[in-house]
Design a protein around this motif. Sequence first.
Motif, PDB file in Angstrom:
ATOM      1  N   UNK A 190       0.805  -1.222   0.000  1.00  0.00           N
ATOM      2  CA  UNK A 190       0.000   0.000   0.000  1.00  0.00           C
ATOM      3  C   UNK A 190       0.835   1.268   0.000  1.00  0.00           C
ATOM      4  N   UNK A 191       2.141   1.181   0.301  1.00  0.00           N
ATOM      5  CA  UNK A 191       2.981   2.369   0.443  1.00  0.00           C
ATOM      6  C   UNK A 191       4.137   2.330  -0.541  1.00  0.00           C
ATOM      7  N   UNK A 192       4.346   3.458  -1.235  1.00  0.00           N
ATOM      8  CA  UNK A 192       5.461   3.561  -2.184  1.00  0.00           C
ATOM      9  C   UNK A 192       5.934   4.999  -2.244  1.00  0.00           C
ATOM     10  N   UNK A 193       6.765   5.382  -1.267  1.00  0.00           N
ATOM     11  CA  UNK A 193       7.406   6.701  -1.268  1.00  0.00           C
ATOM     12  C   UNK A 193       6.394   7.838  -1.405  1.00  0.00           C
ATOM     13  N   UNK A 194       5.377   7.793  -0.547  1.00  0.00           N
ATOM     14  CA  UNK A 194       4.380   8.842  -0.542  1.00  0.00           C
ATOM     15  C   UNK A 194       3.184   8.594  -1.437  1.00  0.00           C
ATOM     16  N   UNK A 195       3.249   7.557  -2.244  1.00  0.00           N
ATOM     17  CA  UNK A 195       2.127   7.199  -3.114  1.00  0.00           C
ATOM     18  C   UNK A 195       1.425   5.970  -2.554  1.00  0.00           C
ATOM     19  N   UNK A 196       0.129   5.902  -2.768  1.00  0.00           N
ATOM     20  CA  UNK A 196      -0.632   4.748  -2.294  1.00  0.00           C
ATOM     21  C   UNK A 196      -0.800   3.752  -3.421  1.00  0.00           C
ATOM     22  N   UNK A 197      -0.448   2.493  -3.162  1.00  0.00           N
ATOM     23  CA  UNK A 197      -0.578   1.425  -4.154  1.00  0.00           C
ATOM     24  C   UNK A 197      -1.903   0.689  -3.962  1.00  0.00           C
ATOM     25  N   UNK A 198      -2.209  -0.208  -4.897  1.00  0.00           N
ATOM     26  CA  UNK A 198      -3.523  -0.866  -4.908  1.00  0.00           C
ATOM     27  C   UNK A 198      -3.513  -2.264  -4.303  1.00  0.00           C
ATOM     28  N   UNK A 199      -2.400  -2.672  -3.692  1.00  0.00           N
ATOM     29  CA  UNK A 199      -2.366  -3.972  -3.035  1.00  0.00           C
ATOM     30  C   UNK A 199      -1.962  -5.134  -3.906  1.00  0.00           C
ATOM     31  N   UNK A 200      -1.813  -4.934  -5.210  1.00  0.00           N
ATOM     32  CA  UNK A 200      -1.380  -5.987  -6.134  1.00  0.00           C
ATOM     33  C   UNK A 200       0.138  -6.104  -6.061  1.00  0.00           C
ATOM     34  N   UNK A 201       0.683  -7.331  -5.962  1.00  0.00           N
ATOM     35  CA  UNK A 201       0.044  -8.643  -6.069  1.00  0.00           C
ATOM     36  C   UNK A 201      -0.252  -9.322  -4.728  1.00  0.00           C
ATOM     37  N   UNK A 202       0.292  -8.775  -3.628  1.00  0.00           N
ATOM     38  CA  UNK A 202       0.284  -9.542  -2.383  1.00  0.00           C
ATOM     39  C   UNK A 202      -1.111  -9.854  -1.852  1.00  0.00           C
ATOM     40  N   UNK A 203      -2.039  -8.930  -2.002  1.00  0.00           N
ATOM     41  CA  UNK A 203      -3.370  -9.174  -1.431  1.00  0.00           C
ATOM     42  C   UNK A 203      -4.108 -10.274  -2.189  1.00  0.00           C
ATOM     43  N   UNK A 204      -3.890 -10.340  -3.491  1.00  0.00           N
ATOM     44  CA  UNK A 204      -4.536 -11.383  -4.279  1.00  0.00           C
ATOM     45  C   UNK A 204      -3.909 -12.754  -3.972  1.00  0.00           C
ATOM     46  N   UNK A 205      -2.579 -12.780  -3.858  1.00  0.00           N
ATOM     47  CA  UNK A 205      -1.889 -14.025  -3.520  1.00  0.00           C
ATOM     48  C   UNK A 205      -2.246 -14.461  -2.105  1.00  0.00           C
ATOM     49  N   UNK A 206      -2.278 -13.505  -1.184  1.00  0.00           N
ATOM     50  CA  UNK A 206      -2.621 -13.841   0.203  1.00  0.00           C
ATOM     51  C   UNK A 206      -4.008 -14.442   0.297  1.00  0.00           C
ATOM     52  N   UNK A 207      -4.938 -13.918  -0.474  1.00  0.00           N
ATOM     53  CA  UNK A 207      -6.297 -14.460  -0.456  1.00  0.00           C
ATOM     54  C   UNK A 207      -6.303 -15.909  -0.943  1.00  0.00           C
ATOM     55  N   UNK A 208      -5.529 -16.184  -1.980  1.00  0.00           N
ATOM     56  CA  UNK A 208      -5.432 -17.549  -2.506  1.00  0.00           C
ATOM     57  C   UNK A 208      -4.818 -18.493  -1.474  1.00  0.00           C
ATOM     58  N   UNK A 209      -3.744 -18.053  -0.825  1.00  0.00           N
ATOM     59  CA  UNK A 209      -3.084 -18.892   0.174  1.00  0.00           C
ATOM     60  C   UNK A 209      -3.975 -19.092   1.397  1.00  0.00           C
ATOM     61  N   UNK A 210      -4.654 -18.027   1.815  1.00  0.00           N
ATOM     62  CA  UNK A 210      -5.545 -18.110   2.980  1.00  0.00           C
ATOM     63  C   UNK A 210      -6.668 -19.121   2.732  1.00  0.00           C
ATOM     64  N   UNK A 211      -7.236 -19.100   1.522  1.00  0.00           N
ATOM     65  CA  UNK A 211      -8.294 -20.058   1.182  1.00  0.00           C
ATOM     66  C   UNK A 211      -7.769 -21.494   1.203  1.00  0.00           C
ATOM     67  N   UNK A 212      -6.472 -21.656   0.963  1.00  0.00           N
ATOM     68  CA  UNK A 212      -5.872 -22.996   0.980  1.00  0.00           C
ATOM     69  C   UNK A 212      -5.542 -23.466   2.387  1.00  0.00           C
ATOM     70  N   UNK A 213      -5.697 -22.564   3.370  1.00  0.00           N
ATOM     71  CA  UNK A 213      -5.420 -22.930   4.751  1.00  0.00           C
ATOM     72  C   UNK A 213      -4.078 -22.480   5.273  1.00  0.00           C
TER      73      UNK A 213
END
Length: 476
Positions: free
Chosen positions: A344-367
Amino acid sequence: MNILKHKYRILGVFLLIVVIVGVYNVYKPLPEGLSYEGELVTAGNIRFLKDITYRDQEGKAYYEHEIFNEIVHIITSARQTIILDMFLFSDLGGEPDGPVLRPLSGELTDLLVLQKKKYPQMQIIVITDPINTVYGGLEADHLTRLEASGIDVAMTELDKMRDSNPLYSSIWRTLFRFFGNTRNGKLPNPLGEGRVSLRSYMRLLNFKANHRKILIADSADGYVGLVSSANAHDGSSFHSNVAVRFSGPAVRDLIESERAVIAFSGGPEINAVVPEDTVAGQMRMRLLTESKIRTGIINTIEKTGQGDMIRMVMFYLSHRDIIRALKNAHHRGVDIRIILDPNKDAFGREKNGIPNRQVANELHKSGIAVKWYDTRGEQCHAKFIATTSGAGSSNLIIGSANFTRRNLNDLNLETDVYVEGPSKDPLFQEVDDYFTRLWENHSQAVFTLPFAVYEDTSSTKKILYFVMELLGVSTF
Protein backbone atom coordinates in the motif's frame (compact mmCIF):
# COMPACT_ATOMS: atom_id res chain seq x y z
CA MET A 1 -5.93 0.16 -54.11
CA ASN A 2 -2.26 -0.58 -54.85
CA ILE A 3 -1.25 2.20 -52.43
CA LEU A 4 -3.41 0.63 -49.71
CA LYS A 5 -1.84 -2.78 -50.33
CA HIS A 6 1.60 -1.18 -50.16
CA LYS A 7 0.76 0.39 -46.80
CA TYR A 8 -0.50 -2.92 -45.44
CA ARG A 9 2.68 -4.59 -46.71
CA ILE A 10 4.84 -2.04 -44.91
CA LEU A 11 2.77 -2.43 -41.74
CA GLY A 12 3.10 -6.21 -42.00
CA VAL A 13 6.88 -5.99 -42.35
CA PHE A 14 7.07 -3.63 -39.38
CA LEU A 15 4.96 -5.93 -37.20
CA LEU A 16 7.09 -8.90 -38.24
CA ILE A 17 10.24 -7.01 -37.21
CA VAL A 18 8.66 -6.09 -33.87
CA VAL A 19 7.69 -9.73 -33.23
CA ILE A 20 11.18 -10.98 -34.14
CA VAL A 21 12.80 -8.36 -31.90
CA GLY A 22 10.40 -9.19 -29.08
CA VAL A 23 10.85 -12.96 -29.25
CA TYR A 24 14.63 -12.71 -29.53
CA ASN A 25 14.97 -10.43 -26.50
CA VAL A 26 12.82 -12.72 -24.37
CA TYR A 27 14.82 -15.85 -25.18
CA LYS A 28 18.28 -14.55 -26.18
CA PRO A 29 21.32 -16.02 -24.39
CA LEU A 30 22.11 -14.42 -21.06
CA PRO A 31 25.42 -12.60 -20.66
CA GLU A 32 28.06 -15.04 -19.51
CA GLY A 33 28.13 -15.61 -15.75
CA LEU A 34 24.51 -14.74 -15.02
CA SER A 35 22.06 -17.23 -13.48
CA TYR A 36 24.91 -18.47 -11.31
CA GLU A 37 24.87 -21.27 -8.76
CA GLY A 38 27.94 -21.56 -6.56
CA GLU A 39 29.27 -24.65 -4.88
CA LEU A 40 27.86 -25.63 -1.50
CA VAL A 41 30.72 -24.55 0.76
CA THR A 42 31.37 -24.12 4.46
CA ALA A 43 30.23 -20.73 5.75
CA GLY A 44 32.45 -18.70 8.03
CA ASN A 45 31.32 -16.11 10.59
CA ILE A 46 27.79 -15.91 9.17
CA ARG A 47 25.47 -13.41 10.84
CA PHE A 48 21.82 -12.43 10.38
CA LEU A 49 21.15 -8.68 10.27
CA LYS A 50 17.81 -6.90 10.35
CA ASP A 51 16.22 -3.49 10.07
CA ILE A 52 12.88 -3.32 11.89
CA THR A 53 10.48 -0.37 11.92
CA TYR A 54 7.45 -0.79 14.17
CA ARG A 55 4.98 1.00 16.48
CA ASP A 56 3.81 0.57 20.02
CA GLN A 57 0.15 0.44 21.03
CA GLU A 58 -0.05 4.26 21.01
CA GLY A 59 1.40 4.51 17.51
CA LYS A 60 4.87 5.77 18.44
CA ALA A 61 7.46 4.63 15.88
CA TYR A 62 10.64 2.72 16.79
CA TYR A 63 13.59 1.93 14.55
CA GLU A 64 15.94 -0.99 15.18
CA HIS A 65 18.27 -0.84 12.19
CA GLU A 66 21.50 -2.84 11.93
CA ILE A 67 22.32 -3.27 8.24
CA PHE A 68 23.74 0.13 7.32
CA ASN A 69 25.79 0.21 10.51
CA GLU A 70 27.36 -3.10 9.46
CA ILE A 71 28.03 -1.68 5.97
CA VAL A 72 29.85 1.23 7.62
CA HIS A 73 31.94 -1.19 9.70
CA ILE A 74 32.86 -3.34 6.68
CA ILE A 75 33.89 -0.33 4.59
CA THR A 76 35.94 1.38 7.29
CA SER A 77 37.77 -1.90 7.99
CA ALA A 78 38.81 -2.37 4.34
CA ARG A 79 42.32 -1.53 3.09
CA GLN A 80 42.57 -3.13 -0.35
CA THR A 81 39.18 -3.76 -1.98
CA ILE A 82 35.57 -2.59 -1.81
CA ILE A 83 32.99 -3.81 -4.32
CA LEU A 84 29.47 -2.43 -3.91
CA ASP A 85 26.57 -3.42 -6.16
CA MET A 86 23.52 -1.39 -5.17
CA PHE A 87 20.21 -1.08 -7.02
CA LEU A 88 18.98 2.17 -5.46
CA PHE A 89 21.86 4.49 -4.56
CA SER A 90 20.26 7.93 -4.54
CA ASP A 91 18.38 10.60 -2.62
CA LEU A 92 15.35 10.42 -4.93
CA GLY A 93 11.94 9.21 -3.83
CA GLY A 94 11.26 10.89 -0.51
CA GLU A 95 7.84 12.24 0.37
CA PRO A 96 8.03 16.08 0.43
CA ASP A 97 5.78 16.41 3.49
CA GLY A 98 6.87 13.14 5.09
CA PRO A 99 9.30 12.42 7.92
CA VAL A 100 12.94 13.49 7.78
CA LEU A 101 14.81 10.65 6.10
CA ARG A 102 18.26 9.35 6.92
CA PRO A 103 20.55 10.47 4.05
CA LEU A 104 21.89 6.98 3.36
CA SER A 105 23.19 7.80 -0.12
CA GLY A 106 25.08 10.84 1.13
CA GLU A 107 26.53 9.00 4.12
CA LEU A 108 27.68 6.12 1.93
CA THR A 109 29.21 8.50 -0.62
CA ASP A 110 31.10 10.39 2.12
CA LEU A 111 32.35 7.11 3.55
CA LEU A 112 33.63 5.74 0.23
CA VAL A 113 35.30 9.03 -0.72
CA LEU A 114 37.02 9.24 2.68
CA GLN A 115 38.23 5.64 2.45
CA LYS A 116 39.66 6.26 -1.03
CA LYS A 117 41.41 9.38 0.24
CA LYS A 118 42.95 7.49 3.20
CA TYR A 119 44.02 4.53 1.03
CA PRO A 120 44.60 5.82 -2.53
CA GLN A 121 45.74 2.42 -3.86
CA MET A 122 42.53 0.72 -2.72
CA GLN A 123 40.31 -0.53 -5.53
CA ILE A 124 36.74 0.67 -4.99
CA ILE A 125 34.12 -0.30 -7.56
CA VAL A 126 30.48 0.80 -7.36
CA ILE A 127 28.05 -1.02 -9.64
CA THR A 128 24.56 0.41 -9.86
CA ASP A 129 21.40 0.71 -11.92
CA PRO A 130 20.49 3.47 -14.42
CA ILE A 131 17.36 4.24 -12.39
CA ASN A 132 19.61 6.41 -10.20
CA THR A 133 20.05 8.84 -13.10
CA VAL A 134 16.44 8.28 -14.26
CA TYR A 135 17.96 6.39 -17.20
CA GLY A 136 20.28 9.24 -18.18
CA GLY A 137 17.74 12.02 -17.65
CA LEU A 138 19.43 13.52 -14.57
CA GLU A 139 22.97 13.80 -13.29
CA ALA A 140 23.48 11.91 -10.04
CA ASP A 141 25.72 14.24 -8.04
CA HIS A 142 26.89 11.54 -5.63
CA LEU A 143 27.96 9.23 -8.45
CA THR A 144 29.80 12.10 -10.13
CA ARG A 145 31.54 12.81 -6.85
CA LEU A 146 32.61 9.18 -6.51
CA GLU A 147 34.15 9.23 -9.97
CA ALA A 148 35.92 12.52 -9.27
CA SER A 149 37.50 10.86 -6.22
CA GLY A 150 39.00 8.06 -8.32
CA ILE A 151 36.30 5.48 -7.56
CA ASP A 152 35.15 3.35 -10.48
CA VAL A 153 31.40 3.56 -11.16
CA ALA A 154 29.91 0.92 -13.49
CA MET A 155 26.40 1.58 -14.78
CA THR A 156 24.67 -1.70 -15.59
CA GLU A 157 23.93 -2.13 -19.29
CA LEU A 158 20.30 -3.18 -19.03
CA ASP A 159 19.82 -3.56 -22.79
CA LYS A 160 22.03 -6.66 -22.71
CA MET A 161 19.51 -8.38 -20.45
CA ARG A 162 16.30 -10.13 -21.46
CA ASP A 163 13.08 -8.13 -21.63
CA SER A 164 10.54 -8.50 -18.83
CA ASN A 165 7.87 -6.39 -20.58
CA PRO A 166 8.14 -7.66 -24.17
CA LEU A 167 4.89 -6.18 -25.46
CA TYR A 168 6.33 -2.74 -24.86
CA SER A 169 10.08 -3.39 -25.10
CA SER A 170 9.83 -4.90 -28.60
CA ILE A 171 8.41 -1.62 -29.90
CA TRP A 172 10.85 0.47 -27.84
CA ARG A 173 13.87 -1.47 -29.12
CA THR A 174 12.68 -1.21 -32.73
CA LEU A 175 11.81 2.49 -32.79
CA PHE A 176 13.21 4.42 -29.84
CA ARG A 177 16.20 2.72 -28.22
CA PHE A 178 18.78 4.37 -30.50
CA PHE A 179 17.80 7.94 -29.57
CA GLY A 180 19.60 7.78 -26.22
CA ASN A 181 18.64 10.40 -23.64
CA THR A 182 19.30 14.01 -22.63
CA ARG A 183 19.41 15.65 -19.22
CA ASN A 184 17.13 18.31 -17.75
CA GLY A 185 14.06 17.66 -19.88
CA LYS A 186 10.63 19.23 -19.62
CA LEU A 187 8.65 16.53 -17.81
CA PRO A 188 8.37 15.99 -14.04
CA ASN A 189 10.72 13.37 -12.64
CA PRO A 190 8.58 10.31 -11.78
CA LEU A 191 11.00 9.39 -8.98
CA GLY A 192 11.52 12.71 -7.22
CA GLU A 193 12.64 16.28 -7.83
CA GLY A 194 13.90 17.70 -11.11
CA ARG A 195 12.82 17.44 -14.73
CA VAL A 196 13.48 14.64 -17.20
CA SER A 197 12.83 13.90 -20.84
CA LEU A 198 10.16 11.72 -22.39
CA ARG A 199 12.92 9.22 -23.15
CA SER A 200 13.44 8.65 -19.41
CA TYR A 201 9.80 7.58 -19.13
CA MET A 202 10.15 5.38 -22.18
CA ARG A 203 13.17 3.55 -20.74
CA LEU A 204 11.45 3.22 -17.36
CA LEU A 205 8.59 1.26 -18.96
CA ASN A 206 10.94 -1.59 -19.85
CA PHE A 207 10.59 -2.61 -16.16
CA LYS A 208 13.99 -4.23 -15.72
CA ALA A 209 16.80 -3.62 -13.26
CA ASN A 210 20.05 -4.63 -11.68
CA HIS A 211 18.26 -5.28 -8.40
CA ARG A 212 21.27 -6.66 -6.51
CA LYS A 213 22.35 -5.32 -3.11
CA ILE A 214 25.76 -6.70 -2.13
CA LEU A 215 29.03 -5.59 -0.56
CA ILE A 216 32.46 -7.27 -0.72
CA ALA A 217 35.55 -6.02 1.13
CA ASP A 218 38.78 -7.20 2.63
CA SER A 219 39.24 -7.22 6.40
CA ALA A 220 41.85 -8.19 8.95
CA ASP A 221 40.33 -11.68 8.98
CA GLY A 222 40.02 -12.11 5.20
CA TYR A 223 37.37 -11.11 2.70
CA VAL A 224 33.78 -10.62 3.83
CA GLY A 225 30.53 -10.48 1.89
CA LEU A 226 27.14 -8.99 2.66
CA VAL A 227 23.96 -9.89 0.75
CA SER A 228 20.95 -7.77 1.59
CA SER A 229 17.45 -6.61 0.71
CA ALA A 230 18.33 -3.01 1.75
CA ASN A 231 19.11 -0.13 -0.61
CA ALA A 232 21.38 2.87 0.02
CA HIS A 233 18.40 5.07 -0.74
CA ASP A 234 17.17 7.95 1.36
CA GLY A 235 13.52 7.24 0.56
CA SER A 236 14.00 3.65 1.79
CA SER A 237 15.75 4.54 5.04
CA PHE A 238 12.79 3.53 7.26
CA HIS A 239 12.05 0.27 5.44
CA SER A 240 12.27 -3.06 7.25
CA ASN A 241 14.99 -5.24 5.66
CA VAL A 242 17.20 -8.29 6.23
CA ALA A 243 20.77 -9.27 5.33
CA VAL A 244 23.49 -11.82 6.00
CA ARG A 245 27.19 -11.12 6.50
CA PHE A 246 29.65 -13.96 5.91
CA SER A 247 33.23 -14.93 5.12
CA GLY A 248 34.86 -17.98 3.63
CA PRO A 249 34.79 -19.59 0.15
CA ALA A 250 31.35 -18.21 -0.77
CA VAL A 251 32.89 -14.74 -1.06
CA ARG A 252 34.83 -16.01 -4.09
CA ASP A 253 31.55 -16.91 -5.78
CA LEU A 254 30.14 -13.51 -4.90
CA ILE A 255 33.11 -11.84 -6.59
CA GLU A 256 32.68 -14.03 -9.68
CA SER A 257 29.01 -13.09 -9.92
CA GLU A 258 29.95 -9.41 -9.90
CA ARG A 259 32.68 -9.92 -12.50
CA ALA A 260 29.91 -11.09 -14.82
CA VAL A 261 27.98 -7.81 -14.46
CA ILE A 262 31.11 -5.72 -14.94
CA ALA A 263 32.05 -7.72 -18.03
CA PHE A 264 28.89 -6.84 -19.97
CA SER A 265 28.59 -3.32 -18.54
CA GLY A 266 32.09 -2.10 -19.35
CA GLY A 267 33.53 -1.74 -15.86
CA PRO A 268 37.09 -2.40 -14.63
CA GLU A 269 38.57 -5.79 -13.85
CA ILE A 270 38.24 -6.79 -10.19
CA ASN A 271 41.69 -7.27 -8.64
CA ALA A 272 40.61 -9.08 -5.49
CA VAL A 273 41.83 -12.64 -4.97
CA VAL A 274 40.26 -14.60 -2.13
CA PRO A 275 42.67 -17.21 -0.68
CA GLU A 276 41.70 -20.88 -0.91
CA ASP A 277 41.33 -21.12 2.86
CA THR A 278 39.13 -23.78 4.38
CA VAL A 279 36.58 -22.93 7.05
CA ALA A 280 35.55 -25.28 9.83
CA GLY A 281 31.97 -25.71 11.00
CA GLN A 282 28.61 -27.30 10.22
CA MET A 283 27.05 -24.31 8.45
CA ARG A 284 27.16 -24.43 4.66
CA MET A 285 26.06 -21.91 2.06
CA ARG A 286 25.67 -21.47 -1.68
CA LEU A 287 25.48 -18.30 -3.78
CA LEU A 288 22.46 -18.07 -6.08
CA THR A 289 21.67 -15.46 -8.72
CA GLU A 290 18.72 -14.86 -11.04
CA SER A 291 16.72 -18.01 -11.91
CA LYS A 292 18.94 -20.23 -9.78
CA ILE A 293 17.25 -18.52 -6.82
CA ARG A 294 13.86 -19.78 -8.02
CA THR A 295 15.23 -23.30 -8.38
CA GLY A 296 16.66 -23.13 -4.87
CA ILE A 297 13.40 -21.88 -3.38
CA ILE A 298 11.26 -24.57 -5.01
CA ASN A 299 13.72 -27.34 -4.12
CA THR A 300 13.78 -26.15 -0.51
CA ILE A 301 9.98 -26.09 -0.28
CA GLU A 302 9.59 -29.48 -1.98
CA LYS A 303 11.91 -31.14 0.55
CA THR A 304 9.61 -30.26 3.46
CA GLY A 305 7.16 -32.76 4.87
CA GLN A 306 4.76 -33.54 7.70
CA GLY A 307 5.81 -31.70 10.87
CA ASP A 308 8.31 -29.36 9.16
CA MET A 309 7.96 -25.57 9.20
CA ILE A 310 8.20 -22.84 6.55
CA ARG A 311 8.54 -19.20 7.56
CA MET A 312 8.54 -16.37 5.04
CA VAL A 313 8.74 -12.57 5.12
CA MET A 314 8.32 -11.05 1.67
CA PHE A 315 7.84 -7.69 -0.03
CA TYR A 316 6.37 -9.15 -3.24
CA LEU A 317 5.06 -12.71 -3.63
CA SER A 318 3.51 -13.53 -7.01
CA HIS A 319 5.46 -16.30 -8.78
CA ARG A 320 3.00 -19.03 -9.71
CA ASP A 321 5.48 -21.91 -9.33
CA ILE A 322 6.31 -20.86 -5.78
CA ILE A 323 2.65 -20.40 -4.86
CA ARG A 324 1.89 -23.91 -6.13
CA ALA A 325 4.84 -25.30 -4.18
CA LEU A 326 3.62 -23.63 -0.98
CA LYS A 327 0.09 -24.98 -1.41
CA ASN A 328 1.42 -28.47 -2.08
CA ALA A 329 3.62 -28.27 1.04
CA HIS A 330 0.60 -27.27 3.12
CA HIS A 331 -1.27 -30.32 1.81
CA ARG A 332 1.68 -32.48 2.92
CA GLY A 333 1.22 -31.22 6.48
CA VAL A 334 3.92 -28.53 6.57
CA ASP A 335 3.30 -25.71 9.07
CA ILE A 336 3.50 -22.53 6.95
CA ARG A 337 3.40 -18.95 8.21
CA ILE A 338 3.91 -15.98 5.88
CA ILE A 339 4.27 -12.26 6.62
CA LEU A 340 3.66 -10.01 3.61
CA ASP A 341 3.92 -6.32 2.91
CA PRO A 342 0.37 -5.06 2.21
CA ASN A 343 1.60 -3.30 -0.94
CA LYS A 344 0.00 0.00 0.00
CA ASP A 345 2.98 2.37 0.44
CA ALA A 346 5.46 3.56 -2.18
CA PHE A 347 7.41 6.70 -1.27
CA GLY A 348 4.38 8.84 -0.54
CA ARG A 349 2.13 7.20 -3.11
CA GLU A 350 -0.63 4.75 -2.29
CA LYS A 351 -0.58 1.43 -4.15
CA ASN A 352 -3.52 -0.87 -4.91
CA GLY A 353 -2.37 -3.97 -3.04
CA ILE A 354 -1.38 -5.99 -6.13
CA PRO A 355 0.04 -8.64 -6.07
CA ASN A 356 0.28 -9.54 -2.38
CA ARG A 357 -3.37 -9.17 -1.43
CA GLN A 358 -4.54 -11.38 -4.28
CA VAL A 359 -1.89 -14.03 -3.52
CA ALA A 360 -2.62 -13.84 0.20
CA ASN A 361 -6.30 -14.46 -0.46
CA GLU A 362 -5.43 -17.55 -2.51
CA LEU A 363 -3.08 -18.89 0.17
CA HIS A 364 -5.55 -18.11 2.98
CA LYS A 365 -8.29 -20.06 1.18
CA SER A 366 -5.87 -23.00 0.98
CA GLY A 367 -5.42 -22.93 4.75
CA ILE A 368 -2.01 -21.23 4.90
CA ALA A 369 -1.57 -18.69 7.71
CA VAL A 370 -0.86 -15.16 6.41
CA LYS A 371 -0.36 -11.89 8.28
CA TRP A 372 0.46 -8.36 7.14
CA TYR A 373 3.35 -6.23 8.28
CA ASP A 374 1.93 -3.03 9.77
CA THR A 375 3.47 -0.44 7.45
CA ARG A 376 2.67 3.25 7.78
CA GLY A 377 4.45 4.97 4.93
CA GLU A 378 7.49 2.68 4.93
CA GLN A 379 7.64 -0.84 3.47
CA CYS A 380 8.30 -4.33 4.74
CA HIS A 381 11.08 -4.79 2.19
CA ALA A 382 12.53 -8.02 3.65
CA LYS A 383 12.88 -11.07 1.40
CA PHE A 384 13.55 -14.50 2.86
CA ILE A 385 12.21 -18.01 3.29
CA ALA A 386 13.34 -20.32 6.10
CA THR A 387 12.52 -23.98 6.68
CA THR A 388 12.99 -26.14 9.75
CA SER A 389 12.75 -29.93 9.73
CA GLY A 390 11.69 -32.17 12.55
CA ALA A 391 15.12 -33.82 12.27
CA GLY A 392 16.81 -30.68 13.55
CA SER A 393 18.14 -29.07 10.37
CA SER A 394 17.23 -25.69 8.86
CA ASN A 395 17.57 -23.83 5.56
CA LEU A 396 17.47 -20.15 4.67
CA ILE A 397 17.28 -18.31 1.33
CA ILE A 398 17.78 -14.57 1.73
CA GLY A 399 18.81 -11.60 -0.40
CA SER A 400 17.58 -9.11 -2.97
CA ALA A 401 15.00 -11.19 -4.85
CA ASN A 402 11.28 -10.76 -4.51
CA PHE A 403 9.43 -13.96 -5.32
CA THR A 404 8.06 -12.75 -8.66
CA ARG A 405 8.43 -13.62 -12.33
CA ARG A 406 10.57 -10.55 -13.01
CA ASN A 407 12.93 -11.27 -10.12
CA LEU A 408 13.28 -15.03 -10.60
CA ASN A 409 13.04 -15.72 -14.36
CA ASP A 410 16.40 -14.30 -15.56
CA LEU A 411 14.92 -10.85 -16.21
CA ASN A 412 16.30 -8.78 -13.32
CA LEU A 413 19.77 -9.19 -11.82
CA GLU A 414 19.40 -10.64 -8.31
CA THR A 415 21.66 -12.10 -5.61
CA ASP A 416 20.60 -14.41 -2.76
CA VAL A 417 22.39 -16.94 -0.60
CA TYR A 418 21.20 -20.37 0.45
CA VAL A 419 22.28 -21.47 3.94
CA GLU A 420 21.86 -24.86 5.60
CA GLY A 421 22.89 -26.32 8.93
CA PRO A 422 21.69 -27.46 12.35
CA SER A 423 18.61 -25.64 13.66
CA LYS A 424 20.43 -24.97 16.95
CA ASP A 425 23.02 -22.76 15.20
CA PRO A 426 22.84 -19.12 16.39
CA LEU A 427 22.00 -17.92 12.85
CA PHE A 428 18.83 -19.99 12.64
CA GLN A 429 17.94 -19.19 16.25
CA GLU A 430 18.15 -15.47 15.41
CA VAL A 431 16.00 -15.92 12.31
CA ASP A 432 13.42 -17.87 14.30
CA ASP A 433 13.40 -15.31 17.14
CA TYR A 434 13.01 -12.49 14.61
CA PHE A 435 10.05 -14.14 12.87
CA THR A 436 8.35 -15.14 16.14
CA ARG A 437 8.68 -11.61 17.49
CA LEU A 438 6.96 -10.20 14.40
CA TRP A 439 4.27 -12.86 14.22
CA GLU A 440 3.30 -12.75 17.90
CA ASN A 441 3.75 -8.97 18.39
CA HIS A 442 6.03 -9.37 21.39
CA SER A 443 6.45 -6.75 24.13
CA GLN A 444 3.19 -4.93 23.34
CA ALA A 445 4.60 -3.84 19.97
CA VAL A 446 2.58 -3.84 16.75
CA PHE A 447 4.57 -5.55 14.03
CA THR A 448 1.91 -7.52 12.18
CA LEU A 449 -1.83 -7.42 11.57
CA PRO A 450 -4.41 -10.18 10.96
CA PHE A 451 -5.16 -11.29 7.41
CA ALA A 452 -8.65 -9.75 7.51
CA VAL A 453 -7.25 -6.19 7.79
CA TYR A 454 -6.14 -6.10 4.14
CA GLU A 455 -8.23 -8.94 2.74
CA ASP A 456 -9.16 -8.13 -0.87
CA THR A 457 -11.61 -10.34 -2.78
CA SER A 458 -11.89 -8.12 -5.86
CA SER A 459 -12.19 -10.28 -8.99
CA THR A 460 -11.00 -7.39 -11.15
CA LYS A 461 -7.76 -7.04 -9.21
CA LYS A 462 -7.27 -10.80 -9.24
CA ILE A 463 -7.49 -10.85 -13.04
CA LEU A 464 -5.23 -7.82 -13.23
CA TYR A 465 -2.64 -9.57 -11.05
CA PHE A 466 -2.61 -12.66 -13.29
CA VAL A 467 -2.25 -10.53 -16.44
CA MET A 468 0.51 -8.38 -14.95
CA GLU A 469 2.47 -11.40 -13.68
CA LEU A 470 2.09 -13.27 -16.98
CA LEU A 471 2.92 -10.42 -19.38
CA GLY A 472 5.33 -8.36 -17.26
CA VAL A 473 3.28 -5.19 -17.52
CA SER A 474 4.04 -4.27 -13.92
CA THR A 475 6.66 -2.94 -11.53
CA PHE A 476 6.75 -6.14 -9.43
